[in-house]
Design an enzyme around this catalytic site. Structure first.
Site, PDB file in Angstrom:
ATOM      1  N   SER A 188       0.815  -1.213   0.000  1.00 41.26           N
ATOM      2  CA  SER A 188       0.000   0.000   0.000  1.00 41.26           C
ATOM      3  C   SER A 188       0.847   1.262   0.000  1.00 41.26           C
ATOM      4  O   SER A 188       0.318   2.364  -0.166  1.00 41.26           O
ATOM      5  CB  SER A 188      -0.895   0.015   1.236  1.00 41.26           C
ATOM      6  OG  SER A 188      -0.084   0.007   2.409  1.00 41.26           O
ATOM      7  N   PRO A 203       2.814  12.438  14.173  1.00 39.53           N
ATOM      8  CA  PRO A 203       2.820  12.006  12.774  1.00 39.53           C
ATOM      9  C   PRO A 203       1.485  11.439  12.295  1.00 39.53           C
ATOM     10  O   PRO A 203       1.065  11.710  11.171  1.00 39.53           O
ATOM     11  CB  PRO A 203       3.928  10.947  12.724  1.00 39.53           C
ATOM     12  CG  PRO A 203       4.165  10.545  14.135  1.00 39.53           C
ATOM     13  CD  PRO A 203       3.813  11.712  14.976  1.00 39.53           C
ATOM     14  N   ASN A 204       0.811  10.649  13.129  1.00 39.13           N
ATOM     15  CA  ASN A 204      -0.460  10.055  12.720  1.00 39.13           C
ATOM     16  C   ASN A 204      -1.628  11.009  12.902  1.00 39.13           C
ATOM     17  O   ASN A 204      -2.426  11.239  11.977  1.00 39.13           O
ATOM     18  CB  ASN A 204      -0.733   8.760  13.496  1.00 39.13           C
ATOM     19  CG  ASN A 204       0.179   7.634  13.073  1.00 39.13           C
ATOM     20  OD1 ASN A 204       1.292   7.519  13.556  1.00 39.13           O
ATOM     21  ND2 ASN A 204      -0.297   6.790  12.149  1.00 39.13           N
ATOM     22  N   SER A 252      -2.971   5.866   4.224  1.00 37.93           N
ATOM     23  CA  SER A 252      -1.996   5.509   3.184  1.00 37.93           C
ATOM     24  C   SER A 252      -2.703   5.060   1.914  1.00 37.93           C
ATOM     25  O   SER A 252      -2.196   5.242   0.802  1.00 37.93           O
ATOM     26  CB  SER A 252      -1.078   4.384   3.679  1.00 37.93           C
ATOM     27  OG  SER A 252      -0.325   4.804   4.789  1.00 37.93           O
ATOM     28  N   THR A 263      10.041  -2.274 -48.689  1.00 40.98           N
ATOM     29  CA  THR A 263       9.064  -3.074 -47.950  1.00 40.98           C
ATOM     30  C   THR A 263       9.613  -4.492 -47.880  1.00 40.98           C
ATOM     31  O   THR A 263      10.220  -4.974 -48.846  1.00 40.98           O
ATOM     32  CB  THR A 263       7.684  -3.068 -48.644  1.00 40.98           C
ATOM     33  OG1 THR A 263       7.816  -3.577 -49.982  1.00 40.98           O
ATOM     34  CG2 THR A 263       7.112  -1.653 -48.707  1.00 40.98           C
ATOM     35  N   HIS A 264       9.440  -5.147 -46.767  1.00 43.43           N
ATOM     36  CA  HIS A 264      10.022  -6.474 -46.536  1.00 43.43           C
ATOM     37  C   HIS A 264      11.552  -6.432 -46.632  1.00 43.43           C
ATOM     38  O   HIS A 264      12.187  -7.442 -46.965  1.00 43.43           O
ATOM     39  CB  HIS A 264       9.490  -7.514 -47.532  1.00 43.43           C
ATOM     40  CG  HIS A 264       8.000  -7.663 -47.530  1.00 43.43           C
ATOM     41  ND1 HIS A 264       7.344  -8.621 -46.801  1.00 43.43           N
ATOM     42  CD2 HIS A 264       7.042  -6.944 -48.158  1.00 43.43           C
ATOM     43  CE1 HIS A 264       6.045  -8.513 -46.997  1.00 43.43           C
ATOM     44  NE2 HIS A 264       5.831  -7.490 -47.815  1.00 43.43           N
ATOM     45  N   SER A 306      35.155   0.640 -31.667  1.00 43.62           N
ATOM     46  CA  SER A 306      35.745  -0.680 -31.465  1.00 43.62           C
ATOM     47  C   SER A 306      37.062  -0.554 -30.723  1.00 43.62           C
ATOM     48  O   SER A 306      37.822   0.396 -30.939  1.00 43.62           O
ATOM     49  CB  SER A 306      35.981  -1.371 -32.812  1.00 43.62           C
ATOM     50  OG  SER A 306      36.694  -2.584 -32.640  1.00 43.62           O
ATOM     51  N   SER A 307      37.314  -1.542 -29.881  1.00 44.03           N
ATOM     52  CA  SER A 307      38.599  -1.574 -29.178  1.00 44.03           C
ATOM     53  C   SER A 307      39.674  -2.259 -30.008  1.00 44.03           C
ATOM     54  O   SER A 307      40.853  -2.250 -29.639  1.00 44.03           O
ATOM     55  CB  SER A 307      38.432  -2.327 -27.846  1.00 44.03           C
ATOM     56  OG  SER A 307      38.030  -3.668 -28.087  1.00 44.03           O
ATOM     57  N   LYS A 314      36.570   2.564 -36.696  1.00 37.88           N
ATOM     58  CA  LYS A 314      35.177   2.121 -36.715  1.00 37.88           C
ATOM     59  C   LYS A 314      34.333   3.027 -35.813  1.00 37.88           C
ATOM     60  O   LYS A 314      34.714   3.341 -34.688  1.00 37.88           O
ATOM     61  CB  LYS A 314      35.066   0.679 -36.227  1.00 37.88           C
ATOM     62  CG  LYS A 314      33.706   0.043 -36.450  1.00 37.88           C
ATOM     63  CD  LYS A 314      33.757  -1.445 -36.095  1.00 37.88           C
ATOM     64  CE  LYS A 314      32.497  -2.175 -36.506  1.00 37.88           C
ATOM     65  NZ  LYS A 314      31.324  -1.739 -35.739  1.00 37.88           N
ATOM     66  N   VAL A 315      33.184   3.448 -36.330  1.00 35.04           N
ATOM     67  CA  VAL A 315      32.257   4.291 -35.570  1.00 35.04           C
ATOM     68  C   VAL A 315      30.876   3.650 -35.631  1.00 35.04           C
ATOM     69  O   VAL A 315      30.420   3.226 -36.702  1.00 35.04           O
ATOM     70  CB  VAL A 315      32.200   5.728 -36.133  1.00 35.04           C
ATOM     71  CG1 VAL A 315      31.202   6.572 -35.338  1.00 35.04           C
ATOM     72  CG2 VAL A 315      33.583   6.366 -36.097  1.00 35.04           C
ATOM     73  N   GLU A 330      21.405   2.931 -30.656  1.00 36.14           N
ATOM     74  CA  GLU A 330      21.498   1.703 -29.857  1.00 36.14           C
ATOM     75  C   GLU A 330      21.002   1.939 -28.429  1.00 36.14           C
ATOM     76  O   GLU A 330      20.309   1.088 -27.850  1.00 36.14           O
ATOM     77  CB  GLU A 330      22.944   1.215 -29.840  1.00 36.14           C
ATOM     78  CG  GLU A 330      23.402   0.656 -31.179  1.00 36.14           C
ATOM     79  CD  GLU A 330      24.898   0.394 -31.242  1.00 36.14           C
ATOM     80  OE1 GLU A 330      25.360  -0.096 -32.286  1.00 36.14           O
ATOM     81  OE2 GLU A 330      25.615   0.689 -30.250  1.00 36.14           O
TER      82      GLU A 330
END
Length: 479
Positions: A116, A142-143, A152, A199-200, A330-331, A336-337, A343
């Protein structure tokens, strides 16, 4: 509203904080040790001890919303004569400090807690009561005072809905409007760049890059429409229903006064629930909102994957567009990019779709007058709203706005696609055109050359009929 998760999840544990000093606190269940400097009290401490589950506390926006409710309720309770004006003023001041984010570290209860949200509601009651006590110079309860006329069962769902409304209104919608506008800008910039449709994943009739981007922009716009469509029902708060929707222990005017106070302070579109029993026992508005988030995630995923395909290469892929270079990809492969932002977008989409499954499952788990899966619904839905907001800004600013078109490559693909033969159907008929397409593929010749060699149509008619940019404008070409 930043916070330290480790502190909030671990404070109060003797094992994790051996140097911490403790004080004795008492509640209806007996005496318990509470960290000496903590603003919370015994019920919060019991929850900290009982739920060492994930180390993740409730979202800061839920803390904000709970504090806003306590502030508004204190004002209403003074007007109704439920609590003394000086107590009300002290509670309001304390709650305003909490809603401003000054005490987020005082809310250590794990998100996986009593279903709850009672533990978090009492956490708020105790923190506000202790702050108000310091201001007033005498004990604030408090209550009986901070939680007066509340349960609550109506406070926590109202807080979750307020938190979601805040995230939608001030974060998600502006971010998605920004993404939509950037997509429309790119659509206009690319309006005359013709390319092969697909398409496809196979060659299809021509389309402009601008037309494709207009589809993306419209999908984002529809996402905004969908999420805004949830706001009306999300804005119906169960406040005033107390334990089971009957309003026991709350004056008739309490809910309307509190909601008016909240509306004035937040500018959010809220109202009292039309039916408190639905508002108390169902969490359908949260399920609906999560569903809209899922659709938004699906749209983002589609757009991201299209961009990844179109930018693939740079030599052995489609390479119709170029995404901004942001980091080495790439390591091991120099130069490479990768399409890192799309992603990340796809990963966010996966998370939001997964979150929706949890929200849907939890939403179906209500029994009679209460759903005891609310904290996990809040966690997942608010995470989705935050993720969709931040990724939209990132997508717009670090990817979409700097996309460049490879116009020559697009034009080459458009002219090379056998599907442009479709424009010859009105002149030669489907079967004859199909023969010419097959011949074009077998002989590895472009279609225009094959049709010219066939002498079935004059060069002028062929030139006009196979104008790929004109094909993107629709209609039948009568020559």
């Amino acid at each position: 509203m930043s916070f330290n998760n480790n502190y909030r999840s671990s404070i109060g544990s003797k094992d994790l904080l051996p140097e911490e000093k403790f004080r004795q606190e008492k509640d209806s269940m007996g005496t318990i040790e509470v960290p000496l400097k903590a603003l919370w009290g015994p019920q919060t401490q019991r929850a900290v001890n009982n739920f060492p589950v994930s180390g993740m506390p409730i979202d800061n926006l839920v803390i904000w919303a709970l504090a806003i409710i306590k502030q508004a309720a204190a004002k209403a309770n003074a007007e109704l004569g439920i609590i003394d004006p000086d107590v009300s003023a002290a509670i309001q001041q304390a709650a305003s400090l909490v809603s401003a984010g000054q005490y987020n570290s005082e809310f250590p209860v794990d998100v996986f807690q009593t279903g709850s949200g009672t533990s978090s509601n009492m956490n708020m009651n105790e923190v506000v009561a202790n702050l108000a006590t310091s201001t007033l110079g005498r004990k604030v309860l408090p209550n009986d005072e901070v939680n007066a006329c509340q349960s609550s069962n109506d406070v926590f769902p109202s807080a979750v809905q307020l938190a979601c409304l805040n995230a939608i209104t001030f974060k998600l919608v502006p971010a998605w409007q920004h993404l939509r506008d950037i997509l429309w800008e790119r659509s206009e910039a690319f309006k005359n760049i013709v390319k092969s449709g697909r398409t496809h994943l196979m060659d299809a009739t021509p389309i402009t890059l601008g037309q494709e981007f207009s589809g993306y922009a419209s999908a984002i716009d529809y996402g905004i429409e969908r999420i805004l469509g949830c706001v009306q029902r999300l804005g119906e708060l169960p406040l005033g229903g107390t334990a089971v929707g009957t309003g026991l222990n709350a004056p008739v005017d309490f809910a309307s006064l509190v909601i008016d106070n909240i509306r004035a302070q937040t500018n959010l579109k809220i109202r009292e629930a039309r039916n408190h029993f639905e508002a108390q026992g169902f969490r359908d508005a949260l399920v609906e909102t999560s569903g809209a988030c899922k659709v938004m995630a699906v749209s983002l995923n589609k757009i991201s994957n299209d961009l990844r395909w179109m930018s693939s290469g740079p030599r052995c892929g489609l390479a119709e567009i170029s995404l901004p270079d942001l980091q080495p990809g790439s390591s091991i492969m120099p130069g490479k990019v990768n399409p890192v932002i799309p992603e990340a977008v796809c990963q966010v989409s996966a998370q939001v779709i997964g979150n929706d499954s949890a929200v849907s499952f939890a939403g179906a788990a209500g029994n009679f007058e209460l759903n005891v899966m609310l904290p996990v619904m809040a966690k997942n839905l608010l995470e989705s709203l935050h993720l969709l907001s931040s990724i939209a800004n990132l997508f717009a600013d670090k990817c979409i706005k700097d996309i460049q078109a490879n116009e020559q490559r697009c034009q080459t693909y458009a002219l090379s696609s056998p599907a442009i033969a479709t424009a010859l159907n009105p002149f030669l008929g489907y079967e004859k055109v199909a023969e010419l397409v097959k011949q074009s593929i077998q002989e590895d010749k472009d279609l225009k050359t094959v049709v010219l060699e066939s002498k079935l149509l004059s060069p002028e008619v062929i030139e006009t009929a196979l104008d790929v940019l004109e094909m993107t404008k629709g209609g039948i070409r009568s020559l």
